[in-house]
Design a protein around this motif. Structure first.
Motif, mmCIF file in Angstrom:
data_model
loop_
_atom_site.group_PDB
_atom_site.id
_atom_site.type_symbol
_atom_site.label_atom_id
_atom_site.label_comp_id
_atom_site.label_asym_id
_atom_site.label_seq_id
_atom_site.Cartn_x
_atom_site.Cartn_y
_atom_site.Cartn_z
ATOM 1 N N ASP A 160 0.312 16.584 -16.983
ATOM 2 C CA ASP A 160 -0.257 16.926 -14.816
ATOM 3 C C ASP A 160 -1.333 14.900 -14.916
ATOM 4 O O ASP A 160 -1.760 15.422 -13.483
ATOM 5 C CB ASP A 160 -0.817 17.702 -14.951
ATOM 6 C CG ASP A 160 0.764 19.015 -14.194
ATOM 7 O OD1 ASP A 160 1.812 18.584 -14.346
ATOM 8 O OD2 ASP A 160 0.041 20.027 -13.827
ATOM 9 N N VAL A 161 -1.305 14.732 -15.684
ATOM 10 C CA VAL A 161 -2.553 13.776 -15.840
ATOM 11 C C VAL A 161 -1.514 11.860 -15.158
ATOM 12 O O VAL A 161 -0.925 12.312 -15.906
ATOM 13 C CB VAL A 161 -3.346 13.260 -16.433
ATOM 14 C CG1 VAL A 161 -4.118 11.560 -16.357
ATOM 15 C CG2 VAL A 161 -4.136 14.803 -17.111
ATOM 16 N N THR A 188 5.797 13.938 -2.276
ATOM 17 C CA THR A 188 5.198 15.376 -1.809
ATOM 18 C C THR A 188 5.512 15.994 -3.149
ATOM 19 O O THR A 188 5.102 17.139 -2.507
ATOM 20 C CB THR A 188 6.839 15.618 -1.067
ATOM 21 O OG1 THR A 188 8.397 15.993 -1.467
ATOM 22 C CG2 THR A 188 7.397 14.882 0.357
ATOM 23 N N LEU A 189 5.475 16.213 -4.154
ATOM 24 C CA LEU A 189 5.431 17.058 -5.609
ATOM 25 C C LEU A 189 4.316 16.546 -5.917
ATOM 26 O O LEU A 189 3.704 17.570 -6.752
ATOM 27 C CB LEU A 189 6.634 17.162 -5.860
ATOM 28 C CG LEU A 189 7.481 18.525 -5.529
ATOM 29 C CD1 LEU A 189 8.596 18.782 -5.877
ATOM 30 C CD2 LEU A 189 6.862 19.920 -5.124
ATOM 31 N N TYR A 190 4.444 14.575 -6.393
ATOM 32 C CA TYR A 190 3.225 14.288 -7.607
ATOM 33 C C TYR A 190 1.835 13.928 -7.503
ATOM 34 O O TYR A 190 2.004 13.053 -5.585
ATOM 35 C CB TYR A 190 4.346 12.939 -8.226
ATOM 36 C CG TYR A 190 4.949 14.256 -9.349
ATOM 37 C CD1 TYR A 190 4.788 14.730 -10.917
ATOM 38 C CD2 TYR A 190 5.750 15.074 -9.068
ATOM 39 C CE1 TYR A 190 5.837 14.914 -11.564
ATOM 40 C CE2 TYR A 190 6.874 15.284 -9.800
ATOM 41 C CZ TYR A 190 6.616 15.839 -10.826
ATOM 42 O OH TYR A 190 7.414 16.469 -12.090
ATOM 43 N N GLY A 191 0.942 13.984 -7.332
ATOM 44 C CA GLY A 191 -0.155 13.055 -7.214
ATOM 45 C C GLY A 191 -0.292 12.238 -6.828
ATOM 46 O O GLY A 191 -0.795 11.278 -5.769
ATOM 47 N N VAL A 370 -6.898 20.172 -11.760
ATOM 48 C CA VAL A 370 -6.724 18.966 -12.999
ATOM 49 C C VAL A 370 -7.911 17.550 -12.538
ATOM 50 O O VAL A 370 -7.402 17.298 -11.399
ATOM 51 C CB VAL A 370 -4.823 18.495 -12.849
ATOM 52 C CG1 VAL A 370 -5.658 17.131 -14.347
ATOM 53 C CG2 VAL A 370 -3.917 19.378 -13.273
ATOM 54 N N THR A 371 -8.238 18.046 -13.496
ATOM 55 C CA THR A 371 -9.552 16.817 -13.127
ATOM 56 C C THR A 371 -9.689 16.095 -15.214
ATOM 57 O O THR A 371 -9.397 16.192 -15.534
ATOM 58 C CB THR A 371 -10.972 17.358 -13.900
ATOM 59 O OG1 THR A 371 -11.374 18.280 -12.458
ATOM 60 C CG2 THR A 371 -11.838 16.064 -12.865
#
Length: 862
Positions: A160-161, A188-191, A370-371
């Motif tokens: 997720d990073v 529209t789904l990923y950062g 998610v940081t």
């Protein structure tokens, strides 16, 4: 309206940038605050949606040969999280391929470059870790040397990073669970707003049962690779996993100048993960990794000579003749010889920390935070003239990057629908301290020769004086501050067998850059002077500094870009039967605009043309239709996809035609198009045999690009003016067009036809009292010819080739021992062809693909 020029008075741009950074800080603070969630967590089991342990792949994917000793379940289901929720890959209405970690281990795919042999529409090219680019279906990143001021079109995500620079994603895979390759826009789904696709890598999660594995591989070329991981509980609520990998291999290219092998592999990676089940419905995962690649790398071999329109006495054959006693080590690139006289280095260090919290608020709602912080430290040394002569003695751009990301996702599961809302914040800081230096051979190579081309002891031509260009030094200070903020949402709404999935994304990007190149050289009076492009500057008329200015001059500018854009898409899926799904997609996507940070063309007065300092965003219209099917009791899968992507203001890498230019800059091509068909087939009739076949036809072309840089055969001569007509291609001394119309020609780096296929069979047996399987596997890939130059050239067309790999051994539930051979038939092939540096000399440099390699691997599970 008159701008307020008082010192300290903020402009509108300042306010916008400040607001954006305040919003990013707020996101990061909110991410930190999310660790207070345990106090509010409810006492219930962790829902599998978007959290907890990684999904289990229960059968081979369409492009995935099996490496398990147990037969698959009858359902043939493959669970993925490509759309931020767990679902069967056959129900996902986008083109996605899945490769499990077991498959990666079995076929020896230990980095993204090798992944291309399993994914036909994935392209990977690398001159070195920094100058690396990844494309899907021929689009994603400009083909050429890296420019810090633009974005990638293919997003790399690990747990997720988001990894912003491709160089920081060239790591060897460490304890991978699976890799999902999503093709087409995914914003529209990923950062990050990735317009060509995404590579979503999931590593193995910590286990609450003690487990471990270790493997060692040995092979020719002094190949040694080791991998190990261990996982288990630290308490009833805390589990940890530690994974390490290391690879070493002798180089495949011999440098006759230094009498050593180069293009080696030398890397190490460490990853640690801690999973804390803070409550039954809250999971917090802390992860850290460190990766170091430090090979003796990178250089090119002599790839050939292709005549240009430059004067014959300034092309490669004549230039070489000016240096008596010098010759290239070999004119056959497959002899794998070079003579890089400059220092070489490709140290690539990167790592980071991340914190991921998944809170299942109730049965229907999940909040994910998610940081992450990541850093990248690139320390290179290059020989960029591709000869053994001291023309350019240093062309190095050491770079340091820090990036910070914060993402929130809220998943809601309703009656007949589900929805994901997301917020994403990204800040990146890049600092590059470049160095370019010419040596004693530069004058003879780069300046106009004397009459007759012979330098006599009394010759006065500047080309005959090594001191003119010797030790001309450019010190480059390059800076980028990059902020991106986004809000996105995706809805899946079921109407019986029809599912409608609209998505939307609002994005803000701000880039502040600086390019400051200070060039110094020795003037004719023996003093060191700044080489300025501005008329009237000191020593401007000095013949030595004038000659130096023709090669490179000082330049300073501060480009800035900021903009909002809106993206949206809609996916339709119709379930004909439980095993047959039709889907259709439309997406309107953007790849954010950029700034040039490699220098830009100069005007008649030597000033940088500031209009070239920024590039417009790409505007993408993407259409896709497909069918996903399973049959033979779900032991066979056939998926077919058709796609059509059009991009306006395509971001292309160009050169400005200035003599001696090394690095290109970014510009916008009017329009490009990529269209084609992809098909994936796999079959597993029994637990003893499986096979797969994937193929793609891709037609990727410049629809309209009328002012493109010309290929080498149409470059180097005097530029036409007025009614003059350019001369024939490849004829020395001809007139050259100022630019070329490449409309209708192919995009670089993409083959029209690609395929991968393979099979594996096994026979149950017993060896040394251990029950297991003898097995034999085969994998292969093919690609047709492709263009290796931004504007197609007759000199840089790479011939098609196929690669074949075999493996065979014995495995049980506890160990696996096998022998392998890759590029089994020792196919000669080219990874990359480049027109040589120094101004249209006709030199072609070649990066040669790996020769046949072989070895053995033994792996233990405990």
């Amino acid at each position: 309206m008159v701008a307020d020029t008082k010192k300290g008075s903020p402009t509108d741009d300042d306010r916008t940038t400040g607001l954006a950074r305040m919003m990013l800080r707020a996101l990061l603070l909110a991410g930190a605050a999310s660790w207070a969630a345990p106090a509010f967590a409810q006492d219930q089991a962790i829902a599998p949606d978007d959290g907890g342990a990684a999904p289990v792949v229960t059968a081979a994917a369409a492009d995935e040969p099996a490496a398990q000793t147990t037969p698959p379940v009858a359902s043939g289901e493959i669970v993925v999280t490509a759309r931020r929720r767990q679902e069967n890959v056959q129900d996902v209405p986008i083109a996605v391929s899945v490769v499990s970690g077991a498959t990666l281990d079995a076929v020896g795919t230990y980095n993204i470059q090798r992944l291309t042999q399993l994914a036909p529409t994935l392209q990977f090219y690398s001159q070195n870790p920094r100058n690396t680019f990844i494309n899907i279906r021929g689009i994603g990143a400009p083909f050429g040397l890296t420019n810090d001021g633009f974005e990638q079109g293919v997003g790399i995500y690990i747990d997720d990073v988001y990894y912003n620079r491709i160089a920081s994603a060239t790591l060897d895979f460490v304890d991978v669970e699976r890799i999902e390759t999503l093709r087409g826009p995914q914003g529209t789904l990923y950062g990050k707003n990735t317009t060509a696709g995404a590579i979503n890598i999931t590593t193995r999660a910590p286990s609450f049962e003690f487990e471990g594995k270790a493997e060692v591989s040995l092979g020719n070329l002094d190949f040694v690779q080791g991998k190990a991981s261990i996982s288990g509980p630290l308490s009833e609520t805390v589990a940890a996993r530690l994974s390490v990998t290391g690879t070493s291999r002798r180089g495949t290219l011999f440098d006759t100048y230094k009498s050593t092998y180069i293009q080696s592999q030398d890397s190490i990676g460490v990853r640690g993960t801690v999973l804390w089940r803070a409550s039954p419905n809250l999971a917090i995962t802390l992860a850290g990794d460190y990766n170091l690649q430090d090979p003796n790398c990178c250089a090119f071999a002599y790839g050939g000579y292709g005549p240009t329109q430059r004067a014959a006495n300034r092309q490669y054959p004549a230039l070489i003749s000016y240096f008596p006693g010098y010759s290239v080590p070999s004119i056959d690139p497959y002899d794998r010889l070079t003579d890089a006289d400059a220092a070489l280095r490709a140290r690539n260090e990167h790592g980071g920390l991340s914190a991921r919290a998944v809170w299942d608020i109730d049965d229907a709602n999940t909040l994910t935070s998610v940081t992450a912080w990541r850093y990248w430290d690139w320390s290179p040394a290059n020989d960029r003239d591709y000869t053994g002569l001291p023309i350019y003695t240093a062309v190095n751009n050491p770079t340091k990057q820090n990036q910070y990301t914060q993402e929130f996702r809220f998943n809601h599961q309703g009656d007949g629908y589900d929805v994901v809302f997301g917020l994403f914040g990204f800040y990146q800081e890049i600092r590059t301290s470049g160095l370019q230096q010419t040596g004693p051979a530069a004058s003879r190579w780069l300046l106009a020769p004397p009459s007759g081309g012979v330098c006599t002891p009394t010759a006065t031509a500047l080309a005959c004086n090594p001191a003119v260009l010797n030790n001309v030094v450019a010190i480059n200070d390059i800076r980028l501050d990059n902020t991106s903020l986004a809000a996105f949402a995706k809805l899946n709404w079921e109407f019986g067998r029809l599912t409608v999935s609209p998505g939307i994304r609002l994005n803000y990007d701000n880039k502040d850059g600086l390019y400051d190149s200070v060039v110094t050289g020795t003037a004719s009076d023996g003093t060191r002077q700044v080489v300025s492009a501005a008329p009237g500057s000191p020593y401007f008329s000095d013949p030595w500094t004038a000659a130096q200015r023709g090669v490179q001059a000082s330049q300073f500018f501060e480009p800035q870009y900021d903009a909002w854009n809106l993206s949206y898409d809609v996916n339709l899926r119709y379930e004909i039967t439980d095993d047959v799904n039709l889907y259709a997609n439309y997406a309107r996507a953007f790849k954010t605009g950029g700034i040039n940070l490699n220098g830009v063309p100069a005007d008649a007065n030597g000033a940088p043309i500031l209009a070239a300092g920024t590039i417009e965003p790409e505007k993408v219209d993407h259409f896709e239709v497909g069918i996903k099917t399973q049959f033979l009791d779900r032991r066979a899968t056939l998926n077919v996809t058709g796609f059509w992507t059009e991009i306006r203001d395509f971001q292309a890498n160009v050169t400005n035609g200035q003599f001696g230019t090394i690095r290109g800059y970014l510009a916008n091509a009017d329009k490009v198009r990529s269209r084609g068909v992809e098909a994936d087939f796999s079959i597993r009739p029994s637990a003893q045999f499986n096979a797969y076949l994937s193929g793609a036809y891709t037609d990727a072309t410049y629809t309209r690009f009328t002012d493109a840089p010309c290929p080498p055969e149409l470059s180097g001569g005097t530029t036409v003016t007025g009614s003059q007509v350019p001369g024939p291609a490849g004829v020395p001394g001809s007139l050259s067009p100022a630019n070329c119309d490449v409309s209708g020609q192919v995009l670089p780096g993409v083959s029209e036809w690609t395929a991968s296929w393979g099979a594996e069979g096994n026979v149950p047996s017993t060896l040394f009292g251990e029950e297991g399987q003898f097995y034999l596997g085969y994998d292969a890939s093919y690609r047709s010819d492709w263009s290796s130059n931004p504007s197609p050239s007759i000199y840089t067309n790479v011939e098609g080739y196929s690669l074949h790999n075999f493996r065979g051994g014995f495995r049980t539930d506890r160990f696996d021992a096998f022998a392998w051979v890759r590029n089994a038939f020792d196919q000669d092939y080219i990874d990359l062809l480049l027109a040589g540096t120094g101004g249209n000399t006709g030199l072609i440099a070649a990066q040669v693909g790996d020769p046949q390699t072989w070895g053995g691997t033994i792996r233990f599970n405990f």
